[in-house]
Design a protein around this motif. Structure first.
Motif, short mmCIF file in Angstrom:
data_model
loop_
_atom_site.label_atom_id
_atom_site.label_comp_id
_atom_site.label_asym_id
_atom_site.label_seq_id
_atom_site.Cartn_x
_atom_site.Cartn_y
_atom_site.Cartn_z
N THR A 56 0.85 -1.20 0.00
CA THR A 56 0.00 0.00 0.00
C THR A 56 0.88 1.25 0.00
O THR A 56 1.84 1.34 0.77
CB THR A 56 -0.93 0.01 1.23
N ARG A 58 2.00 4.70 0.97
CA ARG A 58 1.84 5.61 2.11
C ARG A 58 2.31 7.02 1.79
O ARG A 58 1.83 7.99 2.36
CB ARG A 58 2.59 5.08 3.33
N GLY A 83 -2.77 5.50 -0.35
CA GLY A 83 -3.67 4.49 0.18
C GLY A 83 -4.03 3.40 -0.82
O GLY A 83 -4.71 2.43 -0.47
N ARG A 84 -3.57 3.53 -2.05
CA ARG A 84 -3.86 2.51 -3.07
C ARG A 84 -2.84 1.39 -2.97
O ARG A 84 -1.68 1.60 -2.63
CB ARG A 84 -3.81 3.10 -4.48
N ASN A 85 -3.27 0.20 -3.34
CA ASN A 85 -2.37 -0.94 -3.29
C ASN A 85 -1.98 -1.39 -4.70
O ASN A 85 -2.45 -0.85 -5.70
CB ASN A 85 -2.98 -2.08 -2.47
#
Length: 150
Positions: A56, A58, A83-85
């Motif tokens: 993820t 940060r 916040g995207r993975n």
């Protein structure tokens, strides 16, 4: 490009506004991973820095040297990338590529801001620049995953 009207539509005010206000346009001081990509046809470059928590994102920084379309794409990504993975970035990459090359739909939210680039579908020579930031981010996440796997 076939005419001035086409050029004006391609470089709409919205695209130019995005290009002028790229979020996260600073390199990170201590990234976990950095990737630089270049579009050979036009010479555009993007460097992305990631700080990760697992897979993820940060923190994110980018240095974008591209045409207005590449800058607009980097702007859309920079606004939603935290916040995207890895899976979300890969899906957005594939959806944006399909939107440009195959007439596919706009990428799913939160990447639906790429809709602004729909007029660029017919300008294949611009696709590589548009894909740079998302491609570099995907590559950085893949690189980090390989490093973590040992």
């Amino acid at each position: 490009m076939s005419g001035d009207g086409d050029l004006m539509a391609l470089y709409s005010q919205r695209i130019l506004a995005l290009a002028a206000g790229i979020p996260r346009a600073e390199r990170l001081e201590s990234p976990d991973v950095t990737v630089r990509r270049r579009a050979p046809l036009c010479g555009s470059t993007v460097t992305v820095d990631l700080v990760l928590d697992g897979d993820t994102i940060r923190d994110y920084g980018q240095d974008v040297k591209a045409c207005a379309l590449g800058q607009a794409a980097a702007s859309v990504l920079g606004a939603v990338v935290i916040g995207r993975n890895r899976a979300e970035i890969a899906r957005a990459h594939d959806q944006l590529l399909a939107m440009l090359k195959e007439g596919g739909p706009v990428p799913d939210a939160p990447f639906d801001g790429f809709e602004v680039l729909l007029p660029a579908r017919d300008y294949k020579n611009r696709h590589a620049s548009i894909m740079l930031a998302l491609g570099a981010t995907r590559e950085a996440l893949d690189t980090a995953a390989k490093q973590a796997a040992g």
